[in-house]
Enzyme design. Sequence first.
Site, mmCIF file in Angstrom:
data_model
loop_
_atom_site.group_PDB
_atom_site.id
_atom_site.type_symbol
_atom_site.label_atom_id
_atom_site.label_comp_id
_atom_site.label_asym_id
_atom_site.label_seq_id
_atom_site.Cartn_x
_atom_site.Cartn_y
_atom_site.Cartn_z
ATOM 1 N N GLY A 242 0.568 -1.279 0.179
ATOM 2 C CA GLY A 242 0.003 -0.201 0.137
ATOM 3 C C GLY A 242 0.838 1.116 0.134
ATOM 4 N N ILE A 243 0.358 2.386 1.068
ATOM 5 C CA ILE A 243 0.800 3.455 1.033
ATOM 6 C C ILE A 243 2.393 3.293 1.185
ATOM 7 C CG2 ILE A 243 1.453 5.218 2.299
ATOM 8 C CD1 ILE A 243 -2.106 5.932 2.160
ATOM 9 N N ASP A 262 8.940 -4.344 7.995
ATOM 10 C CA ASP A 262 7.988 -4.432 8.282
ATOM 11 C C ASP A 262 8.080 -5.652 9.026
ATOM 12 O OD1 ASP A 262 4.700 -4.983 7.625
ATOM 13 O OD2 ASP A 262 4.659 -3.905 6.247
ATOM 14 N N GLY A 321 0.778 1.948 10.252
ATOM 15 C CA GLY A 321 -0.028 2.111 11.398
ATOM 16 C C GLY A 321 -1.409 1.200 10.871
ATOM 17 N N LYS A 326 -14.748 0.299 15.248
ATOM 18 C CA LYS A 326 -15.836 0.151 16.246
ATOM 19 C C LYS A 326 -16.082 1.394 16.805
ATOM 20 C CE LYS A 326 -16.656 -4.005 16.882
ATOM 21 N NZ LYS A 326 -17.347 -4.499 15.551
ATOM 22 N N ASN A 378 -13.158 11.413 13.783
ATOM 23 C CA ASN A 378 -14.130 10.340 12.526
ATOM 24 C C ASN A 378 -15.029 9.389 13.710
ATOM 25 O OD1 ASN A 378 -15.146 9.146 10.458
ATOM 26 N ND2 ASN A 378 -13.522 8.101 9.394
ATOM 27 N N TYR A 384 -8.490 5.522 16.304
ATOM 28 C CA TYR A 384 -7.786 6.061 14.966
ATOM 29 C C TYR A 384 -7.300 7.539 14.970
ATOM 30 C CZ TYR A 384 -5.569 5.848 10.311
ATOM 31 O OH TYR A 384 -5.693 6.043 8.998
ATOM 32 N N LYS A 388 -3.302 9.356 15.767
ATOM 33 C CA LYS A 388 -3.399 10.117 14.400
ATOM 34 C C LYS A 388 -3.538 11.873 14.656
ATOM 35 C CE LYS A 388 -2.575 7.537 11.397
ATOM 36 N NZ LYS A 388 -1.132 6.817 10.748
ATOM 37 N N THR A 419 -6.310 2.153 -1.456
ATOM 38 C CA THR A 419 -5.718 1.284 -0.764
ATOM 39 C C THR A 419 -6.975 -0.243 -1.167
ATOM 40 O OG1 THR A 419 -6.387 1.467 0.670
ATOM 41 C CG2 THR A 419 -4.219 2.947 -0.207
#
Lengths: 478, 478
Positions: A242-243, A262, A321, A326, A378, A384, A388, A419
């Site tokens: 991904g990113i 990783d 990350g 939930k 969010n 999260y 962030k 992604t």
Amino acid sequence: MKDRYLDFVNSPFGTSIARSLGLPRPETLRRHRADRAEFGGIAAIGAGPSPARFDDLMAVLSAIGMTSVAHESASGWLPVAARHGAMSGRFEPRARDSLANDRVEALIFDATGITQSSQLHALYAFFHDALRSLAMNGRIVVLGHPGASCASVANVAAATAQHALEGMVRSLGKEARNGITSNLLRVADDASFESALRFFLSPRSAYVSGQVVTIDGPSADPQSWTKPLAGKRALVTGAARGIGAAIAATLAEHGAIVTGLDVDTARDALDQTMLSIEDASPSGGAHAALVADIAAPEAPAAIAAALVASGGIDIVVHNAGITRDKTIARMTDEMWDSVIDINLLAQERIDEVLLGQNVLRDDGRIVAISSIGGIAGNRGQTNYATSKAGVIGRVRALAPLLRERGVTINAVAPGFIETHMTARMPFGVREAGRRLNSMGQGGLPVDVAETVAWLASPGSAGITGNVVRVCGQSLIGA
Amino acid sequence: MKDRYLDFVNSPFGTSIARSLGLPRPETLRRHRADRAEFGGIAAIGAGPSPARFDDLMAVLSAIGMTSVAHESASGWLPVAARHGAMSGRFEPRARDSLANDRVEALIFDATGITQSSQLHALYAFFHDALRSLAMNGRIVVLGHPGASCASVANVAAATAQHALEGMVRSLGKEARNGITSNLLRVADDASFESALRFFLSPRSAYVSGQVVTIDGPSADPQSWTKPLAGKRALVTGAARGIGAAIAATLAEHGAIVTGLDVDTARDALDQTMLSIEDASPSGGAHAALVADIAAPEAPAAIAAALVASGGIDIVVHNAGITRDKTIARMTDEMWDSVIDINLLAQERIDEVLLGQNVLRDDGRIVAISSIGGIAGNRGQTNYATSKAGVIGRVRALAPLLRERGVTINAVAPGFIETHMTARMPFGVREAGRRLNSMGQGGLPVDVAETVAWLASPGSAGITGNVVRVCGQSLIGA
């Protein structure tokens, strides 16, 4: 994940359907390709009174091979061009229904000399005349001056007018569409904006719009603008996919020797990513995969040891990350703790060792991946968004402390990026994320990666403590 | 303008229809009414390690007549309550399908002692247990500490964790719904938060959510919390109609003597507005209408003379503003200049005289109306967004300079507010504006007015240089 709607409305058949039905038709963004010139065409120049950066601006345009025309607001431009031995002419507003191919690729406005809000009229005059002349995927860049800082403000009227530029630049981004980006560079008197101007004029910044970047320290030019990271060593966490994989590949493309990190369960993907980077690298040989679990207490020391063994490090990209979404009432302790730990605490632990033991060399670069969720919050992501937001707080707090070593630290906050993660979203959420921005589409991992590479380059020494969103000027914010 | 959808889904018939169709059913917000107690019920208290403000918090709750229960994260609360002679008990998480009427009216978390991001777990634990217990129109308030300022940061980890609170508070606001607001007060050690806590616990802040307010100076208590503006003189520009009329009426309700200013063409509406305020004022007699065109060069001197004649001024509310919407290519010089002049330059000209000649008394208050458009930019509003961004720049630049006189200056940035202006919007734009926020509805002029009154009160002496959005936590931002 394919954006089928975007592909459809940009196919010959889809275009005509979309036109007849009046559907939105977002432009497929032009991105950098090795087989195409990065820069070219004409920039139209506008200015307020006493523009301070014409010489620097002219030097950059000459260096990247763009020609220029001067709007009547920039009457001092032609003499500057003549002094630099550059061709220039007068900007002629484009007739509304002109069929001639008389578009310009960039609108650049020097607002550094604006000290009163009445002088903002010059911005109106320039963009009123020139916005229609801007080509698809064109670029708007306004050069301003750092306004109100916490230090006492000498001139309130100037700080007011300089902050007002934000409203202008962001509104232009929302009006322009057609893949056009609009950004504001606030440049201190002693600062160079070449690195930033190159980035924001390039297709590399295709998905970066509505941003305000402060440049308030001096910087040296890199040895090469095409391989600005040549000779630099970079660590990218979460590099398998991904990113993160895109960041590793892009830093390598810019000349860096990359260590991709990783976890063990992603070892195969990581090896593949690093191999393909190896294959694409002309020099080859030095990129490395490093398997480590950044949640483990022993990881920072192990990472430091590995980096020291390979000769130290110049660039650290905190990309690893996780999400564990939930609503808070249904979230478990483990979901909260693991997200805070991996997205935020691990960055603290790793930097403590890399900075404390001088593994990160002087003039180093730290780029931390945040998120729009860290700015706006969010639903279903308290963990999260908190992590962030913490990344942003950390960048702002650390930046002044690292200045004396020449180390910069900045945050990159992606919006909706295509992604595997976003591919798993419910249709409605995904479509909203794709369309609720000035580009009418999601970004690609490479858009984040190019932004990281720009901030990591030697020419960006004057850029620290910034948060740059890669979000196509998403509607969402705070 | 009536929000017919909101009325419908909150009617007995509409509620059942909305339920069976799965339509969103935004709660009709509870607002302050003179015939109802402003405060009441139970607050659940949570805390991180070493909470610094339990005593102050207890004092405010006692003063406003709220009782409290302590979550297990706030083990030190019960001794503090006992010391204050207040009843308190332990918070019991509400069973998921509880039919008992065991809701609390507020969740208050003291995060002032959090110095490491691992300690953020206490927020998770509290809101995980308690969010379900929060009543409709309930309140979430987190007390934090001003984090990274421009001065050197002693403790990066603490600044990080304190900034992370923003992500938590904003996410909670987006999750909670049901008319619940969620806000963060960053309170310096020597600052009092009583004025802010009262506001954010009150129905007066019904449409203010997702906000971060910094309180970093000392303040004295007002003589009365029910009439905090008693004895104060206020000037409100653009007072004839809409938000300005609501501000004038609300300041008067809070005890101020109000001079409402508007242009000659609005003279009848202005007179009516001031008469109705007169009628509603128990003291009566002193409110005044002042006709002036703030675009005229002679206006500031005339305004100053009128205010001096009536005994000086304590509160200035820069509310007068106009829109002249067009995309930039179609905008005329006059449309640009008039919007910049009235929305921004007039504030500068008026303040220059009022501050320069000490017409605005020491410990005065300036509140300037900005807009979400000034933060995020807006299509078709380059002029308006530029002017409103300028207002924010001006507030930030002036605030530190006015501190020594005890004068505060803050901006209030409305989102979608139901006025004659929004009633004229196209249906789609209006509906999007109403629904794209955590309250699922537009705000009312009184929501802006109550926010202005709070910032104007003597108890808000420690709040300056802030931008407070009144937007129901609109999705839109930058």
